[in-house]
Motif scaffolding. Structure first.
Motif, PDB file in Angstrom:
ATOM      1  N   LYS A  16     -12.605   9.198   4.890  1.00  0.00           N
ATOM      2  CA  LYS A  16     -13.848   9.291   4.131  1.00  0.00           C
ATOM      3  C   LYS A  16     -13.695  10.261   2.973  1.00  0.00           C
ATOM      4  CE  LYS A  16     -18.315   8.652   3.418  1.00  0.00           C
ATOM      5  NZ  LYS A  16     -18.775   7.418   2.748  1.00  0.00           N
TER       6      LYS A  16
ATOM      7  N   SER B 227      -9.092   2.223  -2.023  1.00  0.00           N
ATOM      8  CA  SER B 227     -10.249   1.403  -1.658  1.00  0.00           C
ATOM      9  C   SER B 227     -10.659   1.600  -0.200  1.00  0.00           C
ATOM     10  CB  SER B 227      -9.946  -0.073  -1.927  1.00  0.00           C
ATOM     11  OG  SER B 227      -8.952  -0.550  -1.030  1.00  0.00           O
ATOM     12  N   GLN B 228      -9.733   2.078   0.632  1.00  0.00           N
ATOM     13  CA  GLN B 228     -10.040   2.281   2.051  1.00  0.00           C
ATOM     14  C   GLN B 228     -10.566   3.676   2.353  1.00  0.00           C
ATOM     15  OE1 GLN B 228      -7.092   0.234   4.865  1.00  0.00           O
ATOM     16  NE2 GLN B 228      -5.846   0.523   3.024  1.00  0.00           N
TER      17      GLN B 228
ATOM     18  N   GLU C 206       0.826  -1.200   0.000  1.00  0.00           N
ATOM     19  CA  GLU C 206       0.000   0.000   0.000  1.00  0.00           C
ATOM     20  C   GLU C 206       0.859   1.248   0.000  1.00  0.00           C
ATOM     21  OE1 GLU C 206      -3.620   1.992   2.667  1.00  0.00           O
ATOM     22  OE2 GLU C 206      -2.677   0.104   3.284  1.00  0.00           O
TER      23      GLU C 206
ATOM     24  N   THR D  50      -5.059  -0.182  -3.174  1.00  0.00           N
ATOM     25  CA  THR D  50      -5.273  -0.637  -1.800  1.00  0.00           C
ATOM     26  C   THR D  50      -5.602   0.549  -0.910  1.00  0.00           C
ATOM     27  OG1 THR D  50      -3.703  -2.442  -2.150  1.00  0.00           O
ATOM     28  CG2 THR D  50      -4.247  -1.894   0.131  1.00  0.00           C
ATOM     29  N   TYR D  51      -4.900   1.641  -1.128  1.00  0.00           N
ATOM     30  CA  TYR D  51      -5.149   2.866  -0.359  1.00  0.00           C
ATOM     31  C   TYR D  51      -6.496   3.481  -0.730  1.00  0.00           C
ATOM     32  CZ  TYR D  51      -4.729   7.949   0.432  1.00  0.00           C
ATOM     33  OH  TYR D  51      -4.955   9.252   0.773  1.00  0.00           O
TER      34      TYR D  51
ATOM     35  N   ARG E  40       0.139   5.327   0.425  1.00  0.00           N
ATOM     36  CA  ARG E  40      -0.868   6.320   0.772  1.00  0.00           C
ATOM     37  C   ARG E  40      -0.376   7.702   0.343  1.00  0.00           C
ATOM     38  NH1 ARG E  40      -2.296   4.176   6.927  1.00  0.00           N
ATOM     39  NH2 ARG E  40      -2.918   2.057   6.311  1.00  0.00           N
TER      40      ARG E  40
ATOM     41  N   ASP F  90      -4.964   8.198   8.002  1.00  0.00           N
ATOM     42  CA  ASP F  90      -5.324   7.897   9.384  1.00  0.00           C
ATOM     43  C   ASP F  90      -4.457   8.691  10.351  1.00  0.00           C
ATOM     44  OD1 ASP F  90      -2.883   6.670   9.249  1.00  0.00           O
ATOM     45  OD2 ASP F  90      -3.629   4.640   9.554  1.00  0.00           O
TER      46      ASP F  90
ATOM     47  N   ARG G 207     -13.092   3.449   6.011  1.00  0.00           N
ATOM     48  CA  ARG G 207     -12.261   2.591   6.859  1.00  0.00           C
ATOM     49  C   ARG G 207     -10.980   3.308   7.276  1.00  0.00           C
ATOM     50  NH1 ARG G 207     -11.428  -2.488   3.248  1.00  0.00           N
ATOM     51  NH2 ARG G 207     -11.882  -0.966   1.612  1.00  0.00           N
ATOM     52  N   LEU G 208     -10.294   3.923   6.335  1.00  0.00           N
ATOM     53  CA  LEU G 208      -9.080   4.690   6.637  1.00  0.00           C
ATOM     54  C   LEU G 208      -9.427   6.167   6.784  1.00  0.00           C
ATOM     55  CD1 LEU G 208      -5.908   4.658   6.790  1.00  0.00           C
ATOM     56  CD2 LEU G 208      -5.947   5.224   4.362  1.00  0.00           C
TER      57      LEU G 208
ATOM     58  N   ASP H 121     -13.370   4.679   1.801  1.00  0.00           N
ATOM     59  CA  ASP H 121     -14.818   4.560   1.956  1.00  0.00           C
ATOM     60  C   ASP H 121     -15.234   4.741   3.406  1.00  0.00           C
ATOM     61  OD1 ASP H 121     -13.772   2.286   3.046  1.00  0.00           O
ATOM     62  OD2 ASP H 121     -14.862   0.874   1.777  1.00  0.00           O
TER      63      ASP H 121
END
Length: 980
Positions: free
Chosen positions: A835, A827-828, A737, A824-825, A739, A956, A832-833, A830
């Motif tokens: 918004k 997709s998160q 991943e 991978t980044y 970010r 995050d 999870r990591l 949504d």
């Protein structure tokens, strides 16, 4: 204050003063002195030095603020207890140097080399620092070198430790950017700290080894250590001692005033000299026997270590030389385990790396190349030896098999040095942010093609001849300009040597023919006759006068320069020929006086050669380069950049004549390449690699995000054309991943297969439909790139996060999914990591003058963008336009309440930006012509290229930017696993 950071200045000053207590007059006098100080004031110079040093210091115990920031400076002022007037005065006189420092990727290490430790033992470093300042180095440059050298030494093992450990590290600089200064500083600090045997591997030729030896002798070892017990006033005592015929001896060689051992320090014994490489020790092994005041303790015990002399040798990477050294060391016996040693490997990617094919190893036993085997033997003999490689092209070192404990993989640290101030590098010859057709500013100033053309500049067949004569005229003209500037107040030091480099081939026979051609052209040039003056006047007017640096003296007309042309030509022709051929099978072939820039007062020559001129060897005074040699190896190509370096007083005169259409290979495998574009491509890759290192260098929760063993997956992710040298294994650390909050995600490599291209284009259909028929004006706010607002037109729309993720996830790639770690980044995002609700999609339009429009999948029309793939690769140089990226970054950086007008309200923390480009390869002129005629673009010929910029808040709380996993979960600590 020097050792423990800034303290309350007034209290400390009065504590050290003779007065019993401070008076108001004392305080007022100090204020007035600083506020009225001229730029050269000694007191102000001292404060400038200290403030800069505090600004640069990395992670000091006395500060929690970041180095090179206004916050650090404010903290320093606070600790000094300075009032507002003094702060303003110092800010004006000593601005905060905010340019980036070295980037360090490191394993965790045990701190031992603190700033206080360094200050307590700093004899040779302090001497080297004084020398640099006497040579005119600015405070920022000295502090930057101090910072970088300290970062290396603190990651070496503690020389006094009871437990031996041999650290392995790599320092990455720029081609001809002053790496020698860095490892001289590292050596000074290391021997001060207790390292007592220093082995410098200084190139593969005596010529290169001698350059390094002289530099260390002049700037570190010094007069007293060179002379030993010899009386400098006794001519008979000086017979056979180095440098008696050197014009810089002794004035420019550092002097301590007495033998260091008489001053409470320790002496240095040289085991090599300027003209003599390492030989079997004439005095037997006694030269490597270290004196121990307390024989009951090991050498590395502080009671013995700091009283012992240091031994330094500079040896070339030659099998027989290194064998002699290994053989002598073996005779010494057990004490080898007590000697803290430092091995500096200059140009560490040349000869040092093991390049044998693992498939040919027998019984699993590693077979080593000659030099690699000897270096490995040295490291085995010296368990306390630290290995530090230096290179500008690090990929060969990074891809060493880290599982081979006897090899040279930089397992402990990798340090990327910043680009030095006033260094001429990639950005001075390549406009890396220019994507539209045509020259950028850097190319216009410094780059010239090899050929004159009658038609299409891409067609060599239409050339009317090469421009070698013009390049030679430029060499004479720039020599005359240097002489003119010398007469008009510019210091003449940088003009001592004046050279031109002609590099077309590695074949010696071709060098001889080329040298003869140059001599013939020279004899017929008539530079001081009417025809020659006419050529020079024309070249001066259309080139050198046009691009002259206005801050340097330059004649208004050629007539003011004419009288200097005769002297320039005379100097170049001194000795009867303007040419030196630099090649040969043996060392004797390089023993030419005009190649010894140290001993020869003025080298004004045209150098013709091949490989030996393309690595390590510094061509002093290089002003004109005529370059046509092709290669398929990226590191080899980068090392050929001898035109990079420092050009004080004449950087505006530097010209690179480089092949734009050259043949690579022969027969059926032959292809034509643009050498300038190929060079630019690998420069982009190098810069991207450095950028990636800088992104992941910051610690997270006090721990490294990336270790040296995890660097190869980063490189492979972004540079797929570079292959690991250990082919039978692959790295255990796999990049999962990446970010990128607030940073562009811009794939460079897109499929060349028509079927994949068509399918990928079709997957953007819903987005194209939403964009179709829209139009907006995108206005850039003034910034450092332009004081005026600028604008461009674009189609725009907003799409949900899920829709963008669906499109990106469905795209197909030829050599693995280059987007995978980024997906991978994304997709998160949504929730999870972080918004992200939706994305602003911007499809820029080109200017009317350059615009070719077409419908894509029946939608549009859209502007088509022509882009070229990098030579021999799937990847393009740069997709997004500079103004488009700046506008997108400005939107991302706006506060929530800001707005750029009705079309672009504030994005907020949950909206990102996508730049979308329908791209047609520049080489597909037939497609461009068809589009211009029909107004329709075929889906298999249009590449939907994109740049995605997530919101800055899309991260995050830990702010970790990269994540890895091990391929073999049963061996999480293994660096590598077998491929099967």
């Amino acid at each position: 204050m020097s050792r423990r950071g800034p303290k309350h200045f007034a209290k400390l000053a009065f504590a050290l003063a003779d007065d019993e207590e401070p008076t108001d007059a004392d305080v007022t006098g100090f204020h007035e002195r600083i506020l009225a100080a001229a730029p050269g004031d000694d007191l102000l110079a001292l404060w400038r030095r200290k403030l800069t040093a505090w600004d640069f210091e990395q992670s000091p115990a006395w500060s929690a603020t970041a180095a090179r920031t206004p916050e650090r400076r404010a903290e320093v002022y606070g600790k000094l207890a300075l009032d507002e007037d003094l702060r303003k005065a110092f800010d004006t006189a000593v601005p905060v140097h905010t340019e980036p420092g070295p980037v360090t990727i490191s394993r965790e290490f045990q701190p031992w080399y603190t700033r206080e430790h360094a200050a307590n033992r700093s004899f040779y470093w302090a001497s080297y620092e004084r020398l640099l300042r006497s040579k005119g180095w600015p405070d920022a440059a000295v502090s930057g070198l101090d910072e970088a050298a300290h970062a290396v030494v603190e990651r070496l093992a503690d020389p006094t430790s009871d437990t031996p450990y041999g650290a392995r590290g790599l320092v990455v600089g720029y081609v001809q950017s002053g790496k020698t200064a860095n490892f001289t500083g590292v050596t000074a600090k290391a021997i001060d700290a207790g390292y007592r045997l220093v082995i410098v591997l200084g190139g593969t030729l005596n010529l290169l080894r001698g350059q390094t030896q002289r530099r260390l002798d002049m700037e570190l070892i010094g007069q007293e250590n060179i002379l030993g017990a010899a009386d400098p006033s006794d001519p008979d005592a000086l017979v056979g001692i180095d440098y008696q015929d050197d014009e810089d001896w002794p004035a420019k060689f550092v002097s301590f005033g007495a033998r260091p051992s008489d001053l409470g320090a320790f002496d240095i014994e040289r085991l090599t000299s300027r003209d003599r490489d390492y030989m079997s020790l004439e005095r037997g092994i006694s030269a490597l026997e270290f004196e121990k005041p307390d024989r009951t303790r090991p050498l590395h015990d502080p009671a013995n270590l700091h009283a012992a002399r240091a031994r330094i040798m500079v040896v070339k990477k030659n099998k027989s030389v290194l064998e002699k050294l290994v053989k002598d060391l073996k005779k010494i016996g057990p004490i080898l385990g007590e000697i803290p040693a430092l091995i500096i490997d200059d140009e560490s990617d040349q000869a040092s790396v093991n390049t044998t094919d693992p498939k040919k190893w027998e019984d699993g036993k590693v077979t080593r190349t000659a030099i690699n085997g000897q270096i490995s033997a040295l490291l085995k003999l010296l368990p306390r030896a630290q290995y530090v490689g230096y290179t500008a092209t690090p990929f060969a070192n990074v891809f060493i098999d880290p599982g081979d404990e006897e090899d040279l993989f930089p397992r402990d640290f990798l340090i990327s040095l910043p680009r030095p101030t006033d260094y001429m590098g990639v950005q001075d010859f390549h406009d890396l942010d220019t994507v539209d057709d045509g020259e950028g500013e850097a190319e216009r100033k410094h780059v010239r093609g090899i050929y004159d053309y009658t038609g299409d500049p891409l067609m060599e067949a239409e050339s009317t001849g090469d421009r070698l004569q013009e390049a030679m005229d430029a060499f004479v003209l720039t020599g005359a300009l240097k002489l003119y500037r010398e007469d008009h107040g510019v210091p003449s030091g940088p003009f001592r040597h004046h050279t031109m480099l002609v590099h077309e081939s590695v074949r010696m026979a071709e060098h001889a023919a080329l040298a003869q051609r140059i001599r013939t052209l020279w004899e017929n040039s008539a530079h001081t006759g009417p025809e020659g003056h006419a050529r020079l006047a024309d070249l001066f007017g259309k080139d050198f006068h046009t691009y002259a640096d206005g801050s340097l003296p330059t004649p208004a007309t050629y007539e003011d320069l004419r009288r200097y042309v005769f002297e320039a030509r005379r100097r170049i022709n001194r000795g009867g020929s303007p040419v030196i051929v630099v090649n040969g099978e043996s060392e004797r072939d390089y023993a030419q006086p005009d190649l010894d820039f140290d001993r020869t007062p003025n080298v004004w020559k045209i150098l013709v050669g091949g490989t030996k001129l393309s690595r390590g060897f510094t061509v002093e005074g290089l002003t004109i380069t005529y370059y046509r040699r092709t290669t398929q190896q990226a590191d080899t190509l980068m090392q050929m950049g001898r035109w990079f370096g420092f050009r004080p007083g004449y950087r505006d005169l530097v010209r690179l004549y480089i092949g734009r259409e050259e043949q690579l290979g022969k027969g059926r495998n032959a292809k034509t390449v643009d050498l300038y574009e190929a060079f630019e491509a690998i420069c982009r890759d190098e810069e991207l690699f450095r950028t990636e290192l800088a992104r992941y260098a910051p610690l997270v929760d006090g721990r490294p995000q990336v270790t040296p063993a995890q660097i190869p997956p980063l490189v492979a992710q972004h540079l797929p054309w570079v292959k690991p040298s250990a082919r039978n294994k692959m790295f255990n650390a796999e990049l999962v991943e990446v970010r990128s909050p607030g940073k562009p995600i811009e794939p460079a490599a897109y499929p060349q297969d028509a079927v994949l291209t068509s399918r990928n284009t079709e997957r953007w259909e819903s987005v194209l439909a939403a964009l179709s028929g829209t139009s907006a004006t995108c206005v850039l706010r003034p910034d450092e790139t332009s004081p005026l607002p600028r604008s461009f037109q674009a189609a725009t729309t907003v799409i949900p996060h899920a829709q963008l993720l669906s499109v990106l996830s469905s795209l197909e790639w030829e050599d693995g999914n280059v987007l995978a770690p980024h997906l991978t980044y994304l997709s998160q995002l949504d929730g999870r990591l972080a918004k992200v609700d939706d994305w602003l999609v911007i499809a820029p339009q080109r200017t009317l003058r350059n615009r070719i429009e077409a419908t894509v999948l029946g939608q549009g029309p859209f502007s088509l963008f022509r882009r070229s793939r990098q030579s021999g690769k799937q990847s393009f140089g740069r997709i997004s336009g500079l103004e488009h990226r700046l506008f997108a970054q400005q939107l991302i950086g706006l506060p929530d309440v800001a707005s750029t007008g009705d079309a672009f309200p504030a994005l907020g923390a949950t909206r990102g930006v996508v730049l979308l480009y329908p791209v047609v390869e520049a080489a597909q002129d037939d497609e461009v012509k068809a589009v211009a005629t029909t107004g329709t673009a075929a889906t298999d010929r249009v590449i939907m290229a994109f740049t995605v910029i997530p919101p800055k808040a899309a991260i995050d709380t830990k702010k970790q930017l990269v994540r890895f996993r091990t391929k073999d979960s049963t061996r999480p600590d293994a660096v590598i696993v077998n491929a099967d």
